[in-house]
Design an enzyme around this catalytic site. Sequence first.
Site, short mmCIF file in Angstrom:
data_model
loop_
_atom_site.label_atom_id
_atom_site.label_comp_id
_atom_site.label_asym_id
_atom_site.label_seq_id
_atom_site.Cartn_x
_atom_site.Cartn_y
_atom_site.Cartn_z
N ASN A 125 0.86 -1.19 0.00
CA ASN A 125 0.00 0.00 0.00
C ASN A 125 0.90 1.24 0.00
OD1 ASN A 125 -1.41 2.30 1.09
ND2 ASN A 125 -3.07 0.93 1.63
N ASP A 137 -0.07 4.51 -0.18
CA ASP A 137 -0.75 5.76 0.18
C ASP A 137 0.18 6.77 0.87
OD1 ASP A 137 -3.06 4.55 -0.72
OD2 ASP A 137 -3.93 4.24 1.27
N HIS A 138 1.04 6.26 1.77
CA HIS A 138 1.88 7.18 2.55
C HIS A 138 2.85 7.97 1.66
CE1 HIS A 138 0.14 5.85 6.15
NE2 HIS A 138 1.19 5.40 6.81
N ARG A 152 3.19 19.12 0.44
CA ARG A 152 3.62 20.33 -0.28
C ARG A 152 2.81 20.56 -1.55
NH1 ARG A 152 8.98 21.96 1.40
NH2 ARG A 152 8.73 21.90 3.64
N HIS A 170 -5.56 3.68 -1.84
CA HIS A 170 -6.89 3.99 -1.34
C HIS A 170 -7.25 5.39 -1.85
CE1 HIS A 170 -9.65 4.30 2.50
NE2 HIS A 170 -10.29 4.58 1.38
N ARG A 225 -9.44 8.09 -1.35
CA ARG A 225 -10.40 8.52 -0.33
C ARG A 225 -11.28 9.63 -0.87
NH1 ARG A 225 -8.72 6.63 5.15
NH2 ARG A 225 -10.57 7.73 5.83
N ARG A 242 -7.09 12.88 0.44
CA ARG A 242 -6.01 13.37 1.30
C ARG A 242 -4.64 12.89 0.87
NH1 ARG A 242 -7.21 10.08 6.89
NH2 ARG A 242 -9.25 11.02 6.61
N HIS A 243 -4.59 11.77 0.15
CA HIS A 243 -3.27 11.32 -0.33
C HIS A 243 -3.31 10.95 -1.81
CE1 HIS A 243 -5.10 7.57 1.00
NE2 HIS A 243 -4.77 7.73 2.28
N GLU A 276 -8.54 0.49 -3.24
CA GLU A 276 -9.40 0.53 -2.04
C GLU A 276 -10.31 1.74 -2.16
OE1 GLU A 276 -7.30 0.84 1.61
OE2 GLU A 276 -6.15 -0.95 1.25
N THR A 309 -6.98 6.45 9.84
CA THR A 309 -6.84 5.35 8.89
C THR A 309 -8.12 4.52 9.00
OG1 THR A 309 -5.47 3.46 8.25
CG2 THR A 309 -5.59 3.93 10.60
N THR A 310 -8.22 3.44 8.21
CA THR A 310 -9.45 2.66 8.23
C THR A 310 -9.59 1.95 9.58
OG1 THR A 310 -8.95 2.28 5.92
CG2 THR A 310 -10.82 1.09 6.81
N GLU A 363 -11.01 -9.38 2.80
CA GLU A 363 -9.72 -9.04 3.42
C GLU A 363 -9.99 -8.87 4.90
OE1 GLU A 363 -7.33 -5.92 1.63
OE2 GLU A 363 -6.42 -5.44 3.57
N HIS A 398 -3.70 -4.54 7.62
CA HIS A 398 -3.83 -3.44 8.57
C HIS A 398 -3.01 -3.71 9.83
CE1 HIS A 398 -5.79 0.41 9.33
NE2 HIS A 398 -5.41 0.15 10.56
N GLY A 399 -2.03 -2.87 10.05
CA GLY A 399 -1.20 -2.96 11.24
C GLY A 399 -0.17 -4.09 11.20
N GLY A 447 1.22 -1.36 4.34
CA GLY A 447 1.66 -0.03 3.93
C GLY A 447 2.54 0.65 4.97
N HIS A 448 1.94 0.97 6.11
CA HIS A 448 2.61 1.82 7.10
C HIS A 448 4.00 1.32 7.51
CE1 HIS A 448 2.62 4.88 10.27
NE2 HIS A 448 3.21 3.95 11.00
N1 PXP Z 1 -5.79 -3.05 3.94
C1 PXP Z 1 -6.74 -2.08 4.00
C2 PXP Z 1 -8.11 -2.40 3.49
C3 PXP Z 1 -6.43 -0.80 4.50
O1 PXP Z 1 -7.40 0.15 4.56
C4 PXP Z 1 -5.12 -0.54 4.93
C5 PXP Z 1 -4.75 0.81 5.46
O2 PXP Z 1 -4.94 1.79 4.50
C6 PXP Z 1 -4.16 -1.57 4.82
C7 PXP Z 1 -4.54 -2.82 4.35
C8 PXP Z 1 -2.72 -1.35 5.19
O3 PXP Z 1 -2.58 -1.10 6.55
P1 PXP Z 1 -1.19 -0.60 7.11
O4 PXP Z 1 -0.90 0.72 6.46
O5 PXP Z 1 -1.41 -0.51 8.57
O6 PXP Z 1 -0.17 -1.63 6.72
#
Ligand code: PXP
Length: 237
Positions: free
Chosen positions: A7, A9-10, A18, A43, A45, A49-50, A70, A100-101, A151, A191-192, A213-214
């Site tokens: 992911n 997004d970040h 900027r 994602h 949104r 935002r990103h 997403e 976040t979600t 998922e 996620h996480g 992602g994160h």
């Molecule tokens: N899967 C979904 C559906 C998400 O919304 C996210 C966060 O945007 C992730 C996976 C990835 O989560 P993380 O950034 O915590 O790894």
Amino acid sequence: MATLGVNIDHIATIRQARLGVEPDPVDAAFICERAGADAITVHLREDRRHIQDRDVRILKDTIKTRLNLEMAATDEMQKIALEIKPYSCTLVPEKRQELTTEGGLDVVSNFEHLKKFIAPLVENGIIISLFIDPKKDQIQKSKEAGAQFIEFHTGKYAEVFNTPLEKEEFENLKSSTAYAHSIGLRINAGHGLNYNNVMPVAQIEHMEELNIGHSIVSKAVMVGLEQAVRDMKSLIS
Ligand code: PXP
């Protein structure tokens, strides 16, 4: 063994700080693929935002793996998905104020809407995944709504990792995966997830893809910062 969806997004979050052009998520996707990513997840949104619409269009045309979009189950997003036709769409709940979600989709309460929402996407060849908590009723309704994939939201597992609650949460993920597979669903998770907690989840039987992602972008900053400073220092001096 599971595959990896990165992911990105970040990367777009930093660019939007900027409102400029760097870092470019398209360049990031290329690097992720070169490093072995099996899919690229973004994602789009409602508040943009990103990731921006243009990013999704360019990624669709340039990546060599699979684009997983997403999005919330809104008319606007359905129109965009039908136009861009990503490989897959993962439907997620979206609240404007969240960082976040924050939890899975409530497929049980939104069943009729989701069923209607999913049908045209599937008819157009887009694979549909629903981001849900690992709960039997949500899994069952996801299948009935016409999704091919679910998922599992692993936020709770990540939160209790290394605490006495970890085993119970992990066993729930495992039995939920087995149940989903038994009724004909395919299973991803995310996620996480991070470098400490990912391995048990990757080893769950029938777990296909992990979306992360994160922790990857966080690690990228740490492993890349030294080189970035060295390059700037050498230009200046
Ligand atoms: N899967 C979904 C559906 C998400 O919304 C996210 C966060 O945007 C992730 C996976 C990835 O989560 P993380 O950034 O915590 O790894």
